[in-house]
Design a protein around this motif. Structure first.
Motif, short mmCIF file in Angstrom:
data_model
loop_
_atom_site.label_atom_id
_atom_site.label_comp_id
_atom_site.label_asym_id
_atom_site.label_seq_id
_atom_site.Cartn_x
_atom_site.Cartn_y
_atom_site.Cartn_z
N UNK B 9 0.93 -1.18 0.03
CA UNK B 9 -0.22 -0.02 -0.08
C UNK B 9 0.71 1.43 -0.09
N UNK B 10 2.22 1.15 0.65
CA UNK B 10 2.93 2.13 0.46
C UNK B 10 2.39 3.64 1.11
N UNK B 11 1.99 3.58 2.31
CA UNK B 11 1.09 4.79 2.94
C UNK B 11 2.00 5.82 3.17
N UNK B 12 1.70 7.00 3.24
CA UNK B 12 2.26 8.19 3.60
C UNK B 12 2.02 8.37 5.26
N UNK B 26 12.80 7.20 9.68
CA UNK B 26 12.47 7.24 8.15
C UNK B 26 12.97 6.04 7.37
N UNK B 30 11.00 3.24 5.23
CA UNK B 30 11.23 3.14 4.03
C UNK B 30 11.61 1.44 3.61
N UNK B 33 8.68 -0.14 2.73
CA UNK B 33 7.79 0.35 1.61
C UNK B 33 6.84 1.70 1.85
N UNK B 35 6.15 5.34 2.70
CA UNK B 35 6.87 7.13 2.38
C UNK B 35 6.64 7.65 3.90
N UNK B 36 7.82 8.07 4.51
CA UNK B 36 7.86 8.91 5.83
C UNK B 36 7.83 10.27 5.48
N UNK B 37 7.05 11.35 5.99
CA UNK B 37 7.34 12.65 5.88
C UNK B 37 7.33 13.32 7.25
N UNK B 51 -3.16 15.35 4.20
CA UNK B 51 -2.92 14.47 3.00
C UNK B 51 -2.27 13.05 3.30
N UNK B 240 12.99 -5.49 5.85
CA UNK B 240 12.87 -5.43 4.25
C UNK B 240 12.52 -6.92 3.98
N UNK B 245 10.26 -7.08 0.33
CA UNK B 245 10.71 -5.91 -0.45
C UNK B 245 12.29 -6.38 -0.74
N UNK B 246 12.72 -7.66 -0.54
CA UNK B 246 14.01 -7.85 -0.80
C UNK B 246 14.38 -8.43 -2.12
N UNK C 20 16.21 14.89 10.02
CA UNK C 20 16.37 13.61 9.82
C UNK C 20 17.41 13.03 8.86
N UNK C 131 3.56 13.42 -3.26
CA UNK C 131 3.47 12.57 -2.35
C UNK C 131 4.19 12.68 -1.05
N UNK C 132 4.02 13.62 -0.24
CA UNK C 132 4.74 14.07 0.84
C UNK C 132 5.97 14.73 0.34
N UNK C 133 7.09 14.06 0.80
CA UNK C 133 8.38 14.62 0.22
C UNK C 133 8.86 13.71 -0.83
N UNK C 134 8.28 12.77 -1.39
CA UNK C 134 8.50 11.74 -2.19
C UNK C 134 8.11 12.68 -3.69
N UNK C 181 17.14 1.28 -5.39
CA UNK C 181 17.27 1.01 -3.83
C UNK C 181 17.73 2.33 -3.18
N UNK C 184 15.40 4.15 -1.14
CA UNK C 184 14.86 3.54 0.15
C UNK C 184 15.75 3.93 1.31
N UNK C 186 16.95 7.07 3.56
CA UNK C 186 16.49 8.42 3.61
C UNK C 186 17.65 9.45 3.54
N UNK C 227 20.85 -6.10 0.38
CA UNK C 227 19.85 -5.84 1.42
C UNK C 227 19.97 -4.39 1.86
N UNK C 228 18.62 -3.79 2.31
CA UNK C 228 18.63 -2.38 2.74
C UNK C 228 19.82 -2.01 3.82
#
Lengths: 247, 247, 247
Positions: B9-12, B26, B30, B33, B35-37, B51, B240, B245-246, C20, C131-134, C181, C184, C186, C227-228
């Motif tokens: 879903x990649x929520x903000x 953050x 990430x 997946x 999105x941090x703000x 938003x 991850x 997400x890997x 951040x 989308x936010x800061x993305x 990657x 991902x 920050x 990996x991340x």
């Protein structure tokens, strides 16, 4: 042994520090078993410092608001005989930092000043070419200037660099070793200041215990040498290992 | 599966959090997946929260300015039916934190409180010896107190520790596992709170999805066990991996 | 070669950036031999910017206080012919950010704007779903819009993404490669902006040197794929390596 003493005592270290190194400082303290608490609101720093076992004042990203908090926290620590470490980050770089450091040193009983050579020179009013918050270059008798500073403020002065110097104004000791790569990891000096606070929290012989810490810190950096990303990882590993926390 | 749901879903996630853990939070979001703000200026938090898909309020390094921003962001989130997670960091440590948490709980509809035992005790007015922002020690029936808190504020309460407890005031579930080393990584609780927000962003069964998250978080920490520097690396890897997400 | 030039010159880069990514930015600059200094107090930013070799203004966690500091630092840099890089983080997300970016662009001579597509669209007044800061998604001719922006403000515009675009309003170049990657982690864009500042500090051919930097940054991220958690470590290693600092 100083890191092991921290690990055994788990002191609560109240840090008013800069946002660049706050995370690394907290992780470094945790790696050796201390409990970091970061709090800089004027409304609470007195109460927080009162319950802490040591207080760190780091000027890295100071501003008008946090300077007042540093003063209030410092006064509270003094009232409770809680040791205070001052890290005068970049004090030679701007008039604002110089004035702030002077105010803190005039107002508070500081137990330890932990700085680099450029910062020492600025505090002592000696000529030196600083470079931002980095040490800079120049020609100076570090031990003599550090002793003078220690005598002026009746505290222990630790000046770190390729060779560390620690003095209480009478005794002077030098610490060799380590690796310059540690200077490529932001906050390495700031974390050392925080660890000084953690050592003071439970020390009956502060000078000797801080001297031991300096040796252990040099050892950790020497043992961590690698490419820079891995150096970060290794350094926390080494602190944990020297504290006896690797299980 | 909760981490995978975030990944899909990649929520903000709008975070008003402390400067100690902002980077780690953050990066943790990430890694799965989301999105941090991070935004905490009073002039914009209402618009940003409006938003976002979820809002995190973390009291770690609160001050007068950011408290007002938390309130404004929270009201905006409430108006838009956006879920709000409160992490009352160190609420037992100072009167200032206790009053702030109370104000936020009185003013806002909070969906989830994520805290440690000491923080829960402070919110519930139960005796407990906190230690800075750490959990501390004492004797208390966690499930009973957590249920009471959940009923008081009509929210889900998650109390993490060696054994996690989650309750909505009626149902109570316990989560075992994990590894204590996670407590040596600053922000591990703060990141979990942020992940709770990310889970709520798209959840039709919040209690069950949060319960799943708690299990996955325990699993990630168990799978990460290593010396502390490597633990940090491993933990992001594991998040991850569990999120799918890997690649 | 741009990273090696930084390594050889060791420029002092004054960063007013968000909490951040402050740590990651400092470590990234140190990894390639630059000297970062973070200072945002209105009382000192003029003096700090005056002695720096480049100034970075990053709007990531801006507030009323730091906006004034950005203006003062920028004016000081302009007066000393010190290059200024603007990173308009999340400028499309709130009215507050849009107004602040406009004020900075109207008041200051900015040498480089480093942004993502969504931020470019917001600065140019073009429709785009941020989308936010993305970055967000949309349909836009990046090169055309970037050129327009570069002409409007007489600066170099760098728009990073799957394909980077750099333009001074006349010339346009594209940079391919890298790995998604990096998004991902920050602060990957924020660090790039800081490195742009470091490049400008000593550049006689800014456009070409920045183009080289973009290629090297893509290369660093391609070489770091893992990996991340390991990606973070690898990325600092790669920057150090490309700068010739691995010894």
């Amino acid at each position: 042994m100083s890191l092991q003493a921290i690990y055994n005592k788990q002191p609560l270290v109240h840090c008013i520090t800069n946002y660049v190194v706050a995370n690394f400082t907290a992780n470094g303290l945790l790696a050796v078993g201390a409990s970091p608490v970061m709090a800089d609101a004027i409304e609470e720093v007195g109460e927080m410092a009162a319950q802490a076992n040591a207080l760190l004042l780091n000027m890295g990203t100071l501003n008008e608001r946090t300077i007042e908090s540093m003063k209030k926290a410092g006064l509270s620590a003094n009232m409770h005989n809680t040791p205070v470490v001052l890290d005068p980050v970049g004090v030679g770089a701007t008039k604002f930092r110089a004035e702030t450091a002077q105010q803190l040193l005039d107002l508070l009983k500081i137990n330890v000043i932990r700085c680099n050579i450029g910062e020492m020179a600025a505090l002592a009013g000696v000529n030196w070419a600083s470079k931002g918050v980095d040490s800079g270059k120049g020609d100076i008798d570090v031990a003599v200037t550090a002793k003078q500073l220690a005598n002026n403020y009746q505290c222990i002065v630790i000046v770190t660099g390729e060779q560390d110097v620690i003095t209480d104004g009478i005794r002077v000791e030098f610490v060799e070793g380590g690796h310059e790569k540690v200077t490529k990891m932001t906050g390495s000096g700031c974390l050392l200041s925080a660890l000084c606070a953690a050592v003071l929290a439970n020390s009956k012989e502060p000078f000797d215990d801080l001297l031991t810490l300096l040796n252990e810190y040099k050892q950790a950096s020497a043992n961590s040498v690698a490419t820079i990303g891995n150096f970060h990882t290794n350094f926390l590993n080494e602190l944990e290992n020297l504290a006896g926390g690797r299980k």
